[in-house]
Design a protein around this motif. Sequence first.
Motif, PDB file in Angstrom:
ATOM      1  N   LEU A 108       0.826  -1.210   0.000  1.00 44.64           N
ATOM      2  CA  LEU A 108       0.000   0.000   0.000  1.00 44.64           C
ATOM      3  C   LEU A 108       0.860   1.260   0.000  1.00 44.64           C
ATOM      4  O   LEU A 108       0.476   2.286  -0.553  1.00 44.64           O
ATOM      5  CB  LEU A 108      -0.918   0.025   1.227  1.00 44.64           C
ATOM      6  CG  LEU A 108      -1.993  -1.047   1.308  1.00 44.64           C
ATOM      7  CD1 LEU A 108      -2.719  -0.957   2.640  1.00 44.64           C
ATOM      8  CD2 LEU A 108      -2.960  -0.934   0.158  1.00 44.64           C
ATOM      9  N   VAL A 109       2.005   1.183   0.650  1.00 43.36           N
ATOM     10  CA  VAL A 109       2.906   2.327   0.735  1.00 43.36           C
ATOM     11  C   VAL A 109       3.677   2.510  -0.573  1.00 43.36           C
ATOM     12  O   VAL A 109       3.906   3.640  -1.016  1.00 43.36           O
ATOM     13  CB  VAL A 109       3.901   2.149   1.904  1.00 43.36           C
ATOM     14  CG1 VAL A 109       4.938   3.251   1.933  1.00 43.36           C
ATOM     15  CG2 VAL A 109       3.153   2.093   3.230  1.00 43.36           C
ATOM     16  N   ASP A 110       4.049   1.411  -1.226  1.00 40.51           N
ATOM     17  CA  ASP A 110       4.904   1.469  -2.413  1.00 40.51           C
ATOM     18  C   ASP A 110       4.155   1.649  -3.728  1.00 40.51           C
ATOM     19  O   ASP A 110       4.639   2.316  -4.627  1.00 40.51           O
ATOM     20  CB  ASP A 110       5.750   0.193  -2.509  1.00 40.51           C
ATOM     21  CG  ASP A 110       6.773   0.106  -1.398  1.00 40.51           C
ATOM     22  OD1 ASP A 110       7.104   1.151  -0.806  1.00 40.51           O
ATOM     23  OD2 ASP A 110       7.229  -1.016  -1.100  1.00 40.51           O
ATOM     24  N   GLN A 111       2.985   1.032  -3.849  1.00 33.80           N
ATOM     25  CA  GLN A 111       2.300   1.018  -5.138  1.00 33.80           C
ATOM     26  C   GLN A 111       1.438   2.266  -5.337  1.00 33.80           C
ATOM     27  O   GLN A 111       0.556   2.547  -4.542  1.00 33.80           O
ATOM     28  CB  GLN A 111       1.435  -0.230  -5.271  1.00 33.80           C
ATOM     29  CG  GLN A 111       0.830  -0.365  -6.638  1.00 33.80           C
ATOM     30  CD  GLN A 111       0.114  -1.680  -6.824  1.00 33.80           C
ATOM     31  OE1 GLN A 111       0.289  -2.613  -6.059  1.00 33.80           O
ATOM     32  NE2 GLN A 111      -0.703  -1.770  -7.848  1.00 33.80           N
ATOM     33  N   PRO A 112       1.659   2.987  -6.419  1.00 25.41           N
ATOM     34  CA  PRO A 112       0.833   4.174  -6.686  1.00 25.41           C
ATOM     35  C   PRO A 112      -0.429   3.810  -7.473  1.00 25.41           C
ATOM     36  O   PRO A 112      -0.530   2.739  -8.045  1.00 25.41           O
ATOM     37  CB  PRO A 112       1.753   5.042  -7.538  1.00 25.41           C
ATOM     38  CG  PRO A 112       2.590   4.058  -8.263  1.00 25.41           C
ATOM     39  CD  PRO A 112       2.782   2.887  -7.324  1.00 25.41           C
TER      40      PRO A 112
END
Length: 127
Positions: free
Chosen positions: A57-61
């Motif tokens: 969730l933090v990495d994928q835009p």
Amino acid sequence: MACIIVAILLSTGMAYYFRVIRTAREVALRHELASIRTAVVLFAALNRRFPASLRELVDQPYLLPNQEFSIAAGQTSFEKRTSFKRTYLEPSSIDAQGLVLDPFGKPYRYDPLRGQVTSTAGRYGNW
């Protein structure tokens, strides 16, 4: 005598201070849990699966289209504008291993099969 009064005042003040800090962390935890759960639902809606980890969730835009709606001279129109890119989750803190931390400094517990997020901090596990 004065030392005893100062000691009583300090101990009362410190107890109040730590209670205020705990309450603030509890409020932040409720807010963060709601934000993370919303991010999981958004991810699942757009990708048709739950994220493998909170780190995803933090990495994928994701991209959101941005349209402007206007009514001019009885005509309705949509104007396409540039899309903007954001990540699903912008956490308050992450540790060295990439785990998303709660306000108490503990990593969140995430079940990728059910998409459930809970806290690992003491009595807050069932929030």
